[in-house]
Scaffold this motif. Structure first.
Motif, PDB file in Angstrom:
ATOM      1  N   GLU A 554      -2.237  -6.868  -3.814  1.00 41.16           N
ATOM      2  CA  GLU A 554      -2.219  -5.727  -2.897  1.00 41.16           C
ATOM      3  C   GLU A 554      -3.268  -5.895  -1.802  1.00 41.16           C
ATOM      4  O   GLU A 554      -3.003  -5.639  -0.624  1.00 41.16           O
ATOM      5  N   LYS A 555      -4.457  -6.350  -2.172  1.00 41.23           N
ATOM      6  CA  LYS A 555      -5.538  -6.525  -1.203  1.00 41.23           C
ATOM      7  C   LYS A 555      -5.144  -7.468  -0.077  1.00 41.23           C
ATOM      8  O   LYS A 555      -5.435  -7.210   1.099  1.00 41.23           O
ATOM      9  N   HIS A 556      -4.491  -8.566  -0.429  1.00 38.28           N
ATOM     10  CA  HIS A 556      -4.173  -9.577   0.577  1.00 38.28           C
ATOM     11  C   HIS A 556      -2.770  -9.425   1.163  1.00 38.28           C
ATOM     12  O   HIS A 556      -2.327 -10.269   1.952  1.00 38.28           O
ATOM     13  N   GLY A 557      -2.100  -8.336   0.801  1.00 35.67           N
ATOM     14  CA  GLY A 557      -0.802  -8.043   1.399  1.00 35.67           C
ATOM     15  C   GLY A 557       0.290  -9.025   1.021  1.00 35.67           C
ATOM     16  O   GLY A 557       1.269  -9.187   1.758  1.00 35.67           O
ATOM     17  N   VAL A 558       0.138  -9.674  -0.142  1.00 34.12           N
ATOM     18  CA  VAL A 558       1.133 -10.661  -0.569  1.00 34.12           C
ATOM     19  C   VAL A 558       2.274  -9.984  -1.318  1.00 34.12           C
ATOM     20  O   VAL A 558       3.446 -10.238  -1.052  1.00 34.12           O
ATOM     21  N   LEU A 559       1.955  -9.123  -2.254  1.00 37.52           N
ATOM     22  CA  LEU A 559       2.946  -8.328  -2.966  1.00 37.52           C
ATOM     23  C   LEU A 559       2.344  -6.959  -3.262  1.00 37.52           C
ATOM     24  O   LEU A 559       1.183  -6.867  -3.675  1.00 37.52           O
ATOM     25  N   SER A 560       3.132  -5.928  -3.075  1.00 40.67           N
ATOM     26  CA  SER A 560       2.678  -4.584  -3.432  1.00 40.67           C
ATOM     27  C   SER A 560       2.759  -4.414  -4.945  1.00 40.67           C
ATOM     28  O   SER A 560       3.350  -5.242  -5.655  1.00 40.67           O
ATOM     29  N   ARG A 561       2.206  -3.343  -5.448  1.00 41.65           N
ATOM     30  CA  ARG A 561       2.299  -3.062  -6.883  1.00 41.65           C
ATOM     31  C   ARG A 561       3.751  -2.928  -7.326  1.00 41.65           C
ATOM     32  O   ARG A 561       4.138  -3.412  -8.390  1.00 41.65           O
ATOM     33  N   VAL A 562       4.539  -2.271  -6.503  1.00 42.90           N
ATOM     34  CA  VAL A 562       5.952  -2.096  -6.839  1.00 42.90           C
ATOM     35  C   VAL A 562       6.653  -3.450  -6.897  1.00 42.90           C
ATOM     36  O   VAL A 562       7.459  -3.726  -7.803  1.00 42.90           O
TER      37      VAL A 562
END
Length: 703
Positions: A554-562
């Motif tokens: 999430e921090k690095h915008g690679v994959l969201s939690r969802v």
């Protein structure tokens, strides 16, 4: 059947990349300003201009038509692990009943496949079908089988990534951002971009198509579910780097040619350790293009093999008892101006830049070993990991003698020298003296430094390399981010670098191991060090939902939690469906092939016994064989019933994918092993003319 002549001369210069809309073609076909704008988008990550896309689409269409293309497709990589494509023709009817060939910028940039029919982990339901593909201009388009293939990313209507490419591209951006921060602190103001590069070595098996067609397990699952150990396997070590048989050489020659046309830089080919096993290795390129090229490589291998009366097996363990197949992922970081950030140089102890990036990788692998492990988790890899030159499930880092010594010096107070390999003298004047590398190689290590890159040996042969690489990129980006935070605030950067590197060595040195990763002593030692040992896919999947890993992505915008949670669900589904198919295939083969063959042979033995006894002979040998087969047949039948019951009871647990996965592992997979033991024992006793399928001896040594 097509057989190319491996000795026929090939004009490599003219065919290489001939089916690719590459930089050379763009220079020739695009207006200068359009070309310049597109290059900036590709190399510097600038926003793609719609007008540029319109011009590119026209040039791309004309070029593709000249290459024989009649259709175009958005070529993408859903969570199935393979590629997907929907073909549309360039034809557009005109009012006067004729047609013209059209292809717009909008069609180039965007496609709309059905998103509900691909794995989504709950992100898409059947009534929520819309999805989008988006042109990835950093990976060149190509013509394949009369279709212009446009590499694209795949997302849902609500914007979540449904593919392998999207998180890979995001992770490359994340690593670029953090690596540039480090370079700027070190005084580098000219480098514009840092990319990760990969050279994936692809292992595979080739078997005769006629024999393949007689094995239902190979057809449905890609691996042999039954099969007794042959009299000869790989014991003599005579297949590795051995002379290529003419049929294999012809296949490899045509494969090279087809890959070169697609711009895949196939470099090395050879026989691997196991009989029937081979390897192809390309020259490295950016992680994104390397991923696309590896998908093309696997697809082309399968197609070319069929033209030679062969079948290419990419399963991680198609045959028990011999080497499985992996995909050694050679990963590094490079700048747009030609620097390899993992190049030690002549004096690595004095190479501050190298030591920072090396330390960042060590820290990343130790902190996120669980995430790296799950990036290589698959049902097939569960059979492979841990033996026969495949690394074990415990993640560790091999650095070799030189780098380990340098880190030890730093820990002891400061590094002042670097070990060199020296010269090797072979004891005769007719042979040259050779310069030795500064360190040996370790083929049992899952993550080994090999000169100027790290070789992640855990990835399975059938897997997409995208997941392993977006995880690698992201975890290293996080380490670089934390280091950059400290260096940017430091009053004395050089002093702070020394402090940071020393802290990393002390805290994360536990992950460094240069010894035998197969030894039982290492399992005990790794546990003492606190290193995770996720021995199977079901255990590994849990890492995806770990809070630290969710926060990282999430921090690095690679994959969201969802998106992360959906991938966890998809992994469980893949495991469950795979084991169910394998178990069900075993049941069908047992009922319809093996049991009838055993019963028929028993009837033959019974008749033989009766005949011998009828003439007053001694039938002890026949009776002994009959009784042994009868005992095994009874056990086989009982284990078959147990497996059927396990399959049914596990299928009834469909409400919870994790609970179901545990049951498939502990009940079905275990039951499959018990059934196989009986079948393989029966194979060694039943007459060859009665046994219903080709044996390992035929499968492995018939080509």
């Amino acid at each position: 059947m097509s057989h190319s002549n491996p000795c026929e001369p090939i004009d490599l210069v003219s065919i290489y990349g001939s089916e690719v809309f590459n930089d050379q073609v763009m220079r020739q076909t695009l207006p200068k300003e359009i070309y310049k704008s597109l290059k900036q988008t590709i190399e510097e990550g600038l926003t793609l201009d719609a007008q540029v896309a319109e011009v590119v689409a026209g040039a791309m269409k004309d070029w593709a038509i000249n290459r024989g293309a009649t259709h175009f497709t958005h070529w993408f990589q859903p969570m199935t692990g393979i590629t997907a494509e929907k073909h549309d023709s360039f034809i557009s009817p005109t009012p006067d009943g004729r047609m013209i060939m059209e292809f717009s910028g909008k069609e180039l940039i965007k496609g709309e496949p059905d998103a509900s029919s691909f794995p989504s982990g709950g992100l898409r339901a059947t009534f929520e079908a819309r999805g989008y593909t988006a042109w990835d201009c950093t990976s060149p388009a190509f013509v394949k089988d009369g279709t212009l293939c446009i590499p694209t990313a795949f997302a849902s209507y609500t914007g979540e990534a449904l593919d392998k490419k999207t998180p890979l591209l995001r992770s490359m951006d994340a690593l670029n951002t953090q690596a540039l921060r480090i370079l700027r602190v070190l005084g580098n103001t000219t480098t514009r971009r840092v990319t990760t590069t990969v050279g994936p070595e692809q292992e595979y098996f080739l078997i005769d198509k006629k024999l393949f067609d007689q094995r239902q397990d190979l057809i449905l699952t890609g691996r042999t579910l039954f099969g007794a150990k042959p009299p000869k396997g790989q014991e003599l070590e005579d297949h590795y780097f051995g002379q290529l048989k003419s049929r294999i050489a012809a296949f490899m020659s045509e494969l090279d040619t087809e890959l070169w046309k697609l711009g895949v830089a196939a470099k090395t080919k050879h026989n691997e350790v196991a009989p029937g096993q081979h390897e192809l290795a390309p020259i490295f390129t950016t992680s994104n293009i390397a991923t696309d090229h590896n998908q093309l490589t696997m697809e082309t291998m399968r197609k070319v093999a069929l033209r030679h009366g062969l079948v290419c097996l990419l399963h991680e363990k198609p045959f028990a008892g011999i080497n499985g197949s992996g995909k050694h992922n050679n990963w590094s970081m490079s700048t747009n101006d030609g620097q390899n950030l993992l190049e030690p140089g002549k004096d690595p102890h004095d190479n501050v830049q190298f030591l920072i990036f090396l330390s960042a990788v060590i820290k990343a692998v130790d902190e996120y070993a669980d995430l790296l492990r799950v990036s290589a988790a698959s049902p097939g890899n569960d059979h492979r990991l841990g033996a026969n030159e495949a690394p074990p499930a415990i993640i560790s880092v091999f650095l070799g003698a030189q780098l380990t010594d340098i880190l030890a010096q730093i820990e002891a107070g400061g590094a002042t020298s670097s070990k060199s390999g020296g010269m090797m003298h072979l004891g005769t004047s007719s042979l040259p003296s050779l310069s030795k590398d500064s360190t040996d190689r370790n083929r049992t290590s899952p993550f080994a430094f090999t000169g100027n890159k790290f070789e992640f040996r855990m990835v399975g042969s059938m897997q997409s390399i995208a997941q392993a690489n977006f995880v690698l990129n992201t975890i290293v980006a996080e380490s670089l981010s934390q280091i950059a935070d400290r260096l940017e605030k430091a009053a004395n950067v050089q002093k702070e670098i020394g402090v940071v590197v020393l802290e990393i060595i002390k805290k994360h040195g536990r992950v460094i191991f240069n010894g035998n990763n197969y030894a039982e002593a290492w399992v005990t030692e790794a546990e003492k060090r606190g290193l995770p040992n996720l021995s199977n896919m079901v255990d590994a999947i849990g890492a995806i939902r770990a809070e630290k890993n969710l926060a990282l992505m999430e921090k690095h915008g690679v994959l969201s939690r969802v998106e992360m949670e959906s991938r966890s669900e998809i992994q469980y589904e893949i495991y469950n469906k795979t084991i169910n198919i394998e178990g069900s295939t075993m049941v069908e083969m047992a009922k319809r092939q093996i049991l009838p063959a055993v019963i028929s042979y028993k009837a033959h033995l019974a008749a033989s016994i009766s005949s011998v006894l009828g003439i007053g002979g001694n039938a002890d040998v026949e009776k002994d064989l009959f009784n042994r087969i009868s005992g095994l047949a009874q056990s086989f039948s009982a284990n078959l019933a147990k497996l059927e019951q396990a399959l049914q009871s596990t299928a009834d647990l469909h409400g919870n994918s994790k609970t179901q996965a545990v049951a498939y592992r502990d009940l079905v997979f275990k039951g499959m092993g018990e059934l196989r033991k009986d079948a393989d024992a029966l194979e060694t006793l039943v007459s060859a003319e009665y046994w219903p399928m080709p044996t390992y001896s035929k499968l492995l040594f018939s080509v």
